[in-house]
Design a protein around this motif. Structure first.
Motif, PDB file in Angstrom:
ATOM      1  N   GLU A  18      42.720  29.710  16.059  1.00  0.00           N
ATOM      2  CA  GLU A  18      43.635  29.577  15.084  1.00  0.00           C
ATOM      3  C   GLU A  18      44.805  29.422  15.165  1.00  0.00           C
ATOM      4  OE1 GLU A  18      42.446  28.123  12.112  1.00  0.00           O
ATOM      5  OE2 GLU A  18      40.328  28.476  11.966  1.00  0.00           O
ATOM      6  N   PRO A  19      45.786  28.482  14.775  1.00  0.00           N
ATOM      7  CA  PRO A  19      45.371  27.372  13.884  1.00  0.00           C
ATOM      8  C   PRO A  19      44.825  26.370  14.431  1.00  0.00           C
ATOM      9  CG  PRO A  19      47.790  27.246  14.152  1.00  0.00           C
ATOM     10  CD  PRO A  19      47.077  28.523  15.054  1.00  0.00           C
ATOM     11  N   GLY A  20      44.135  25.420  13.719  1.00  0.00           N
ATOM     12  CA  GLY A  20      43.755  24.135  14.355  1.00  0.00           C
ATOM     13  C   GLY A  20      44.899  23.171  14.096  1.00  0.00           C
ATOM     14  N   PRO A  21      44.726  21.861  14.270  1.00  0.00           N
ATOM     15  CA  PRO A  21      45.836  20.755  14.093  1.00  0.00           C
ATOM     16  C   PRO A  21      46.121  20.894  12.620  1.00  0.00           C
ATOM     17  CG  PRO A  21      43.805  19.817  14.774  1.00  0.00           C
ATOM     18  CD  PRO A  21      43.677  21.116  14.862  1.00  0.00           C
ATOM     19  N   ASN A  22      47.554  20.992  12.021  1.00  0.00           N
ATOM     20  CA  ASN A  22      47.858  20.538  10.801  1.00  0.00           C
ATOM     21  C   ASN A  22      47.660  18.927  10.485  1.00  0.00           C
ATOM     22  OD1 ASN A  22      50.383  19.168  11.362  1.00  0.00           O
ATOM     23  ND2 ASN A  22      51.384  21.064  11.888  1.00  0.00           N
ATOM     24  N   GLN A  78      22.777  31.091  19.770  1.00  0.00           N
ATOM     25  CA  GLN A  78      24.013  30.614  20.492  1.00  0.00           C
ATOM     26  C   GLN A  78      24.412  29.085  19.925  1.00  0.00           C
ATOM     27  OE1 GLN A  78      23.777  30.486  24.681  1.00  0.00           O
ATOM     28  NE2 GLN A  78      25.923  30.620  24.804  1.00  0.00           N
ATOM     29  N   ALA A  79      23.484  28.434  19.991  1.00  0.00           N
ATOM     30  CA  ALA A  79      23.672  27.005  19.348  1.00  0.00           C
ATOM     31  C   ALA A  79      24.184  26.914  18.113  1.00  0.00           C
ATOM     32  CB  ALA A  79      22.271  26.300  19.686  1.00  0.00           C
ATOM     33  N   ASN A  80      23.740  27.763  17.312  1.00  0.00           N
ATOM     34  CA  ASN A  80      24.564  28.066  15.901  1.00  0.00           C
ATOM     35  C   ASN A  80      26.003  28.486  16.062  1.00  0.00           C
ATOM     36  OD1 ASN A  80      25.275  29.727  13.393  1.00  0.00           O
ATOM     37  ND2 ASN A  80      23.394  28.230  12.816  1.00  0.00           N
ATOM     38  N   GLN A  81      26.252  29.034  16.985  1.00  0.00           N
ATOM     39  CA  GLN A  81      27.571  29.689  16.945  1.00  0.00           C
ATOM     40  C   GLN A  81      28.616  28.729  17.797  1.00  0.00           C
ATOM     41  OE1 GLN A  81      28.688  32.777  15.305  1.00  0.00           O
ATOM     42  NE2 GLN A  81      26.421  32.140  14.478  1.00  0.00           N
ATOM     43  N   LEU A  82      28.182  27.704  18.491  1.00  0.00           N
ATOM     44  CA  LEU A  82      29.136  26.972  19.460  1.00  0.00           C
ATOM     45  C   LEU A  82      30.376  26.403  18.569  1.00  0.00           C
ATOM     46  CD1 LEU A  82      26.565  25.147  21.723  1.00  0.00           C
ATOM     47  CD2 LEU A  82      28.059  27.011  22.201  1.00  0.00           C
ATOM     48  N   PRO A  83      29.962  25.844  17.505  1.00  0.00           N
ATOM     49  CA  PRO A  83      31.305  25.125  16.689  1.00  0.00           C
ATOM     50  C   PRO A  83      32.266  25.993  16.560  1.00  0.00           C
ATOM     51  CG  PRO A  83      29.058  24.219  16.121  1.00  0.00           C
ATOM     52  CD  PRO A  83      28.729  25.416  16.826  1.00  0.00           C
ATOM     53  N   LEU A  84      32.027  27.295  16.325  1.00  0.00           N
ATOM     54  CA  LEU A  84      32.967  28.463  16.078  1.00  0.00           C
ATOM     55  C   LEU A  84      34.163  28.689  17.114  1.00  0.00           C
ATOM     56  CD1 LEU A  84      30.770  30.677  13.969  1.00  0.00           C
ATOM     57  CD2 LEU A  84      31.864  28.742  13.193  1.00  0.00           C
ATOM     58  N   ARG A  85      33.791  28.091  18.212  1.00  0.00           N
ATOM     59  CA  ARG A  85      34.702  28.421  19.288  1.00  0.00           C
ATOM     60  C   ARG A  85      35.987  27.506  19.080  1.00  0.00           C
ATOM     61  NH1 ARG A  85      30.661  27.805  24.538  1.00  0.00           N
ATOM     62  NH2 ARG A  85      30.996  25.699  23.896  1.00  0.00           N
ATOM     63  N   ALA A  86      36.287  26.610  18.280  1.00  0.00           N
ATOM     64  CA  ALA A  86      37.348  26.141  18.082  1.00  0.00           C
ATOM     65  C   ALA A  86      37.691  26.067  16.288  1.00  0.00           C
ATOM     66  CB  ALA A  86      37.657  24.673  18.883  1.00  0.00           C
ATOM     67  N   PRO A  87      38.849  25.845  16.076  1.00  0.00           N
ATOM     68  CA  PRO A  87      39.344  25.697  14.559  1.00  0.00           C
ATOM     69  C   PRO A  87      38.705  24.141  13.931  1.00  0.00           C
ATOM     70  CG  PRO A  87      41.061  26.460  15.616  1.00  0.00           C
ATOM     71  CD  PRO A  87      40.183  26.151  16.594  1.00  0.00           C
ATOM     72  N   MET A  88      38.686  23.103  14.815  1.00  0.00           N
ATOM     73  CA  MET A  88      38.167  21.900  14.597  1.00  0.00           C
ATOM     74  C   MET A  88      37.378  21.392  15.651  1.00  0.00           C
ATOM     75  SD  MET A  88      40.400  18.486  14.246  1.00  0.00           S
ATOM     76  CE  MET A  88      41.081  18.818  12.389  1.00  0.00           C
ATOM     77  N   VAL A  89      36.216  20.857  15.351  1.00  0.00           N
ATOM     78  CA  VAL A  89      35.256  20.056  16.208  1.00  0.00           C
ATOM     79  C   VAL A  89      35.148  18.649  15.761  1.00  0.00           C
ATOM     80  CG1 VAL A  89      33.273  20.138  17.397  1.00  0.00           C
ATOM     81  CG2 VAL A  89      34.115  22.355  16.663  1.00  0.00           C
ATOM     82  N   GLY A 161      42.192  23.156  18.915  1.00  0.00           N
ATOM     83  CA  GLY A 161      42.725  24.496  18.447  1.00  0.00           C
ATOM     84  C   GLY A 161      44.126  24.583  19.283  1.00  0.00           C
ATOM     85  N   THR A 162      44.455  26.010  18.801  1.00  0.00           N
ATOM     86  CA  THR A 162      45.642  26.547  19.498  1.00  0.00           C
ATOM     87  C   THR A 162      45.184  27.293  20.859  1.00  0.00           C
ATOM     88  OG1 THR A 162      46.893  26.748  17.659  1.00  0.00           O
ATOM     89  CG2 THR A 162      47.722  28.133  19.354  1.00  0.00           C
ATOM     90  N   PRO A 163      45.968  26.967  22.210  1.00  0.00           N
ATOM     91  CA  PRO A 163      45.267  27.657  23.408  1.00  0.00           C
ATOM     92  C   PRO A 163      45.536  29.347  23.135  1.00  0.00           C
ATOM     93  CG  PRO A 163      46.763  25.644  23.860  1.00  0.00           C
ATOM     94  CD  PRO A 163      46.990  25.815  22.366  1.00  0.00           C
ATOM     95  N   ALA A 164      44.188  29.955  23.493  1.00  0.00           N
ATOM     96  CA  ALA A 164      44.457  31.345  23.394  1.00  0.00           C
ATOM     97  C   ALA A 164      45.234  32.099  24.687  1.00  0.00           C
ATOM     98  CB  ALA A 164      42.894  31.707  23.586  1.00  0.00           C
ATOM     99  N   VAL A 165      45.295  31.144  25.595  1.00  0.00           N
ATOM    100  CA  VAL A 165      46.005  31.507  26.910  1.00  0.00           C
ATOM    101  C   VAL A 165      46.893  30.122  27.491  1.00  0.00           C
ATOM    102  CG1 VAL A 165      44.289  33.482  27.327  1.00  0.00           C
ATOM    103  CG2 VAL A 165      43.953  31.198  28.583  1.00  0.00           C
TER     104      VAL A 165
END
Length: 182
Positions: A18-22, A78-89, A161-165
């Motif tokens: 977070e954050p994703g695009p405004n 794991q499949a259920n969790q994949l979309p949580l890897r970014a604020p927007m998919v 989303g916002t780059p973590a690194v």
């Protein structure tokens, strides 16, 4: 970011937070998508946006597909969790339209270009993004759950989303041998 730098250093960013695009950033991404090459102005694409709690809906779609494929319980979770890897998919779909002058492959290419332009617009605004495919992009039940018709296709899933690194820039590729005189 300057245009030439953007084009010559493009690298996906797999670690997004977070954050994703405004709304303003997302509008620019949409405007960029509308500039994709598009013979006969068909706009042969459809984008389904998942952000906030809506990402859980996409996760359920992925999980259901994984269960139908007979994957392990762990793989289904794991499949259920994949979309949580970014604020927007953004699920990017070919919205195929029968047209005598524009074959399906050309329409798919247009949808792919629109997806790339959204990714580039995200990068140009300091966001990170990664275009993912995998078997979910080939799965008919996932496509149907996203509203695709049988003749449509999933081009990919654009995670934003916002780059973590800092974005890792891949080394340049030797490309000269991919060009020849006609």
């Amino acid at each position: 970011m300057q245009a030439l730098e953007l084009l010559t250093t493009r690298s996906s960013m797999p670690r997004l937070i977070e954050p994703g695009p405004n709304p303003e950033q997302f509008e620019i991404m949409q405007k960029a998508a509308a500039r994709a090459p598009d013979h006969m102005a068909l706009m042969p694409y459809q984008f389904v946006v998942f952000q906030g709690d809506r990402r859980q809906h996409l996760g359920r779609i992925f999980q259901t597909a994984a269960q139908a494929k007979g994957l392990s319980d762990e793989a289904c979770v794991q499949a259920n969790q994949l979309p949580l890897r970014a604020p927007m998919v953004i699920a990017c779909l070919l919205d195929y339209q029968v047209h005598e002058k524009v074959p399906r492959d050309e329409q798919f290419a247009s949808a792919a270009c629109a997806t790339l332009l959204m990714q580039q617009a995200a990068f140009a605004q300091g966001l990170g993004a990664i275009w993912r495919t995998g078997w979910f992009a080939e799965d008919a039940s996932v496509a149907t759950a996203l509203g695709a018709k049988s003749e449509d296709a999933i081009v990919g899933f654009l995670y934003v989303g916002t780059p973590a690194v800092p974005t890792p820039i891949k080394p340049e590729k030797a490309i000269a041998d991919k060009f020849s005189d006609g």
